[in-house]
Design a protein around this motif. Structure first.
Motif: not given
Length: 386
Positions: A64-73, A91-107
């Motif tokens: 149902e979901a692809a969730i990245p972790i937010g890290r700057w250092r 990252w989420a924009a690229a994942i969104a364009a490359s998948t069909k049904q999974i929720a694409t999350i940005t952190t």
């Protein structure tokens, strides 16, 4: 919301999936994923091909979901855990364009990005995904990261006051037709404007564990993303119930609760645990782990010092996630217990994501379906044609 928004309302599987226990893949965009270790096979975030392949495998399996972790250092130590990571909106924009049904999350660390800009990015990703976008809002708990963006960090409760205001602007941008003004302690917007609107109401997530953080989740979010303080049924049930009751009783809202887990599956529990012991005990990065535990304890109030001591092994194994360590049959038992306790979804991480998710889909997923925790995933003809 427009008619276009309403027509896409069921396309975000975090909101619409009928599965008793929903699944996600977590933290694949950052070095180490969730494992604080220098083991040779530790996940390398800069390998975009592995990111993409793993998420596509999850997508094809009905996760149902692809969730990245937010890290700057990073957190120092020999691994500098998390120090290399992909930025999460792109990252989420690229994942969104490359998948069909999974929720694409940005952190998103809210203090690092203006809400009007973030709202525009969110709407763009939502259109790319066809309505599958979600926003995991982070108020900024790691001091050295936040000081990179302005030299200081707000006091704990003020971070949530800022988040309230930030989200109010984003929601205005997503819903207000034409221009709007917004003047407050933190922002002054004159004749703000944002088009297009999202196709779907963005699915909102927050990981607040303090009393103030819990209230933010309960008032605003569709799901709370939590570190489980207990690995037993009654302890998990009590923690989950606290979130859901607060949302229902104070705000009249239905709040979902997600947690996360590190995974090691083998033919015996002993072999599965031996695998984790190797990368935690032999290769675990104690310095990075101490830096994380110290910062979390100071800034979030999630753990008492005693709990932090107990969870150090689990931090190195997988960011103190729930341990899914054992045989495929044990995975069913563990997820069944979490579902019984009220957990709606769980995000998974592996030391080696690519081989780990393939093993999970081959050995565990059929058992979850047989147990009634998940339905067999059959892609619709529309998704196959996309």
């Amino acid at each position: 919301m427009s008619n276009a928004t309403q027509s896409h309302e069921l396309l975000n599987p975090m909101a619409s999936s009928p599965n008793k226990i929903k699944l996600g893949v977590f933290a694949i965009n950052a070095h180490g994923g969730c494992a604080i270790t220098t083991a040779p096979e530790v996940h390398r975030a800069e390998d975009w091909r592995t990111n993409l392949e793993t998420v596509r495998i999850a997508d094809a399996a009905g996760f149902e979901a692809a969730i990245p972790i937010g890290r700057w250092r990073g957190f120092g130590g020999d691994s500098n855990f998390g120090g290399t990571s992909f930025e999460t909106y792109t990252w989420a924009a690229a994942i969104a364009a490359s998948t069909k049904q999974i929720a694409t999350i940005t952190t998103s660390h809210l203090p690092t990005v203006h809400p009007l800009f973030a709202a525009k990015q969110a709407a763009t990703i939502d259109h790319i995904s066809g309505g599958r976008f979600g926003l995991n809002m982070i108020c900024g708990w790691f001091g050295p990261e936040m000081r990179m963006f302005g030299g200081s960090m707000m006091e704990h409760d003020e971070r949530y006051a800022f988040a309230d205001d930030w989200l109010a602007i984003a929601q205005e941008a997503w819903t207000t037709e034409g221009y709007f003004d917004h003047k407050s302690k933190y922002f002054n917007l004159v004749q703000a404007f944002s088009e297009p609107k999202p196709l779907n109401k963005p699915f909102l997530i927050n990981a607040g564990g303090s009393p103030r953080g819990m209230r933010f989740c309960a008032e605003h979010c569709d799901a709370a993303f939590i570190i489980l303080g207990s690995h037993e049924l009654e302890g998990v049930r009590k923690q989950v119930r606290a979130y859901k009751d607060l949302a229902k009783n104070e705000y009249g809202r239905d709040l979902k609760v997600w947690c996360y887990s590190y995974v090691s599956v083998a033919e015996t529990q002993a072999k599965a645990k031996e695998y984790v012991d190797r990368y935690v005990i032999e290769y675990g990065d104690d310095e990075a782990c101490e830096n994380i535990v110290k910062e979390l304890g100071i800034q979030t109030g999630i753990f008492t010092p005693e709990q932090a001591d107990q969870f150090r092994y689990h931090f190195k194994a997988g960011w103190a996630g729930f341990p899914l360590v054992g045989t495929p049959e044990m995975m069913v038992d563990h997820l069944g217990m979490l579902s019984e306790a009220g957990v709606d979804g769980i995000c998974l991480s592996w030391l080696d994501y690519n081989s780990g998710i393939k093993q999970w889909n081959a050995e565990v997923m059929p058992l979850l379906e047989k147990a009634g925790l998940r339905n067999p995933y059959v892609p619709s003809q529309e998704k196959l044609a996309a």
